[in-house]
Design an enzyme around this catalytic site. Structure first.
Site, mmCIF file in Angstrom:
data_model
loop_
_atom_site.group_PDB
_atom_site.id
_atom_site.type_symbol
_atom_site.label_atom_id
_atom_site.label_comp_id
_atom_site.label_asym_id
_atom_site.label_seq_id
_atom_site.Cartn_x
_atom_site.Cartn_y
_atom_site.Cartn_z
ATOM 1 N N HIS A 78 17.431 20.708 24.875
ATOM 2 C CA HIS A 78 17.101 21.480 26.075
ATOM 3 C C HIS A 78 17.798 22.832 26.032
ATOM 4 O O HIS A 78 18.873 22.980 25.445
ATOM 5 C CB HIS A 78 17.477 20.720 27.344
ATOM 6 C CG HIS A 78 18.942 20.456 27.526
ATOM 7 N ND1 HIS A 78 19.783 21.325 28.209
ATOM 8 C CD2 HIS A 78 19.731 19.426 27.129
ATOM 9 C CE1 HIS A 78 21.006 20.832 28.226
ATOM 10 N NE2 HIS A 78 21.005 19.677 27.573
ATOM 11 N N ASP A 80 18.291 24.847 28.965
ATOM 12 C CA ASP A 80 18.989 25.259 30.195
ATOM 13 C C ASP A 80 20.461 24.891 30.102
ATOM 14 O O ASP A 80 20.866 24.051 29.284
ATOM 15 C CB ASP A 80 18.360 24.608 31.426
ATOM 16 C CG ASP A 80 18.592 23.100 31.484
ATOM 17 O OD1 ASP A 80 18.386 22.429 30.455
ATOM 18 O OD2 ASP A 80 18.978 22.593 32.553
ATOM 19 N N ASP A 141 26.026 22.782 25.236
ATOM 20 C CA ASP A 141 25.141 21.788 25.838
ATOM 21 C C ASP A 141 23.978 22.529 26.473
ATOM 22 O O ASP A 141 24.072 22.989 27.596
ATOM 23 C CB ASP A 141 25.917 20.982 26.881
ATOM 24 C CG ASP A 141 25.106 19.910 27.560
ATOM 25 O OD1 ASP A 141 23.983 19.630 27.096
ATOM 26 O OD2 ASP A 141 25.583 19.364 28.568
ATOM 27 N N GLU A 175 16.937 20.168 31.925
ATOM 28 C CA GLU A 175 17.530 18.859 31.647
ATOM 29 C C GLU A 175 18.786 18.655 32.484
ATOM 30 O O GLU A 175 19.061 17.539 32.945
ATOM 31 C CB GLU A 175 17.856 18.744 30.147
ATOM 32 C CG GLU A 175 18.291 17.349 29.697
ATOM 33 C CD GLU A 175 19.798 17.097 29.764
ATOM 34 O OE1 GLU A 175 20.215 15.962 29.491
ATOM 35 O OE2 GLU A 175 20.556 18.038 30.109
ATOM 36 N N GLU A 176 19.543 19.719 32.692
ATOM 37 C CA GLU A 176 20.823 19.602 33.389
ATOM 38 C C GLU A 176 20.667 19.226 34.859
ATOM 39 O O GLU A 176 21.625 18.794 35.491
ATOM 40 C CB GLU A 176 21.618 20.905 33.270
ATOM 41 C CG GLU A 176 22.063 21.242 31.856
ATOM 42 C CD GLU A 176 23.121 20.296 31.325
ATOM 43 O OE1 GLU A 176 23.526 19.368 32.051
ATOM 44 O OE2 GLU A 176 23.545 20.465 30.163
ATOM 45 N N ASP A 198 21.891 16.116 21.388
ATOM 46 C CA ASP A 198 22.511 16.474 22.660
ATOM 47 C C ASP A 198 23.810 15.718 22.899
ATOM 48 O O ASP A 198 24.245 15.552 24.036
ATOM 49 C CB ASP A 198 21.507 16.193 23.802
ATOM 50 C CG ASP A 198 21.884 16.869 25.107
ATOM 51 O OD1 ASP A 198 22.736 17.772 25.090
ATOM 52 O OD2 ASP A 198 21.312 16.484 26.147
ATOM 53 N N HIS A 384 30.131 21.928 30.405
ATOM 54 C CA HIS A 384 29.970 22.322 31.816
ATOM 55 C C HIS A 384 31.189 23.040 32.397
ATOM 56 O O HIS A 384 31.368 23.042 33.619
ATOM 57 C CB HIS A 384 29.646 21.114 32.699
ATOM 58 C CG HIS A 384 28.383 20.408 32.337
ATOM 59 N ND1 HIS A 384 27.846 19.398 33.097
ATOM 60 C CD2 HIS A 384 27.533 20.563 31.292
ATOM 61 C CE1 HIS A 384 26.727 18.954 32.539
ATOM 62 N NE2 HIS A 384 26.521 19.655 31.425
#
Length: 422
Positions: A78, A80, A141, A175-176, A198, A384
């Site tokens: 992903h 995003d 990520d 996805e997040e 991932d 994150h």
């Protein structure tokens, strides 16, 4: 490795933060900037059937270079980044030959990435690390996954002596915020199975993940002048606090590991008249997952019963929605696809770390949509947040794993593998 560094940096410096409060797909238009760049790169390296739909889902094909029949496999990541921490103006720092000591991310604000706290750093002594500047997340990520898939496809195009079947690649938005697979066209993708790139630490190979639900709970109150409030005022914030205190105190993310589930308060805003609480519920075991949801509803019911006479209607309103389920149920019948990835790692001298995901991936959703999809490491750590980093050598190893899986898929007799699993 400079090629990998350059590609990764070009991705992470594009802001692709998703937005859970947006009803659109992708949830933010800025995600399409990277999506369109990926389309261009896939075409430039020689892939065919490269497409992007109106919702930002990118797909492409590396055609087979063998005469015999080979299953079509896929690789997914992903683009995003998480809204948990800002992804705007990412300025990655390159740390060559990491010496095992503290890394100063931001001198002005005294933000330090230290192995005394993040012990995994010591696994990568002597390697090249890419870190943040302490003010944003990095975006490994899952831009590490993007980098690895594109680089692996480019390598296979440039090395036709490596035999492989048809390979599909897919890149998703959102996805997040749990919506990456919402409108992924599995039929169009056309793979018999796939792998999400991932994961985190080098060697990770995962085919189990949490069952997940999200809860939005509204607490109502009654505002009365505090000087005359006895027996009349109802403070919604205090009721929300009571709700939180009724949850098991040790069943939270920072107190659990492995297969242990949790409750996690992710948002709390309010006033005397109304407070809104957001909560996520996680457990690998389906029965325990169901019990967790019932526990939340029981607390809500007990609060409503307590205030029924004083308030006159439900004072607490809960909306609990399932988000995704444990992919193990869908992957185990095709366990040879996990074995294949494990074999690829072992042939490359990588120790497989087979463990449950304490989260979810697009793969967990895709597995229930008919595309069994285990998860493979992408190399990043501390996702994150401002302490996020990725070793370049781990990204290179992930590229090697993709290439090796492609090669093994073209040389494995899957009719025998399927019979072994029956």
């Amino acid at each position: 490795m400079q090629h990998i560094i350059d590609r990764f940096v070009s991705y992470v410096t594009i802001d692709t933060e998703s937005d859970a409060n947006s009803p659109t797909t992708p949830s933010t238009k800025k995600q399409l900037v990277l999506a369109k760049l990926l389309v261009k790169e896939l075409k430039d390296i020689g892939l065919t059937e490269v497409t992007i739909d109106k919702n930002g889902y990118v797909m492409g094909t590396l055609p087979s270079n063998v005469d015999h029949e080979v299953p079509t496999i896929g690789f997914v990541s992903h683009y995003d980044t998480s809204p948990d921490f800002t992804g705007k103006d990412v300025q990655p720092q390159i740390i060559p030959n990491y010496d095992g000591k503290d890394i100063v991310l931001n001198k002005e604000q005294n933000i330090v990435l230290s192995p005394s706290y993040f012990k995994d750093l010591l696994l990568y002594k002597g390697q090249t690390l890419i870190t943040t500047n302490g003010l944003t997340l990095l975006g490994a990520d899952d831009k590490a996954g993007l980098t690895e898939i594109v680089t692996a496809m480019e390598y296979l195009v440039q090395h036709p002596e490596i035999k492989h079947g048809k390979i599909r690649v897919g890149f998703t938005p959102d996805e997040e915020i749990g919506r990456g697979a919402d409108i992924f066209d599995v039929e169009k993708f056309g793979a018999q199975w796939a792998y999400t790139m991932d994961g985190s630490q080098i060697g990770e190979l995962e085919y189990e993940n949490f069952n997940a639900a999200g809860a939005k709970i509204i607490f109502k109150g009654k505002s009365v002048h505090p000087g005359y409030a006895k027996g009349k005022m109802i403070n919604s914030m205090l009721i929300a606090n009571h709700f939180i205190n009724k949850l098991p105190k040790n069943e939270i993310p920072q107190e659990t590991k492995g297969y242990e589930g949790f409750f996690h308060v992710t948002g709390l805003t309010g006033s005397l008249e109304e407070t809104k609480l957001e909560l996520i519920i996680r457990d690998h075991d389906a029965k325990k997952f169901k019990k967790r949801k019932k526990r939340v509803q029981k607390i809500v019911n007990d609060i409503n019963k307590k205030f029924a006479k004083q308030f006159g209607e439900d004072i607490c309103i809960a909306e609990i929605k399932d988000q995704y389920y444990n992919m193990r149920e869908k992957v185990e019948p095709m366990m040879f696809i996990v074995d294949l990835a494990e074999k690829a790692m072992k042939q490359l001298g990588i120790k497989p770390l087979i463990k449950p995901i304490r989260g979810g991936t697009d793969g967990s959703r895709l597995s229930y949509m008919g595309l069994p999809c285990p998860n493979i490491f992408a190399g990043g750590h501390n996702f994150h947040g401002k302490y996020e980093y990725v070793p370049v050598e781990s990204m290179q190893k992930a590229v090697d794993v993709i290439v090796k899986i492609a090669e093994l898929t073209a040389t494995t007799d899957f009719s025998k593998e399927s019979k072994k699993k029956k």
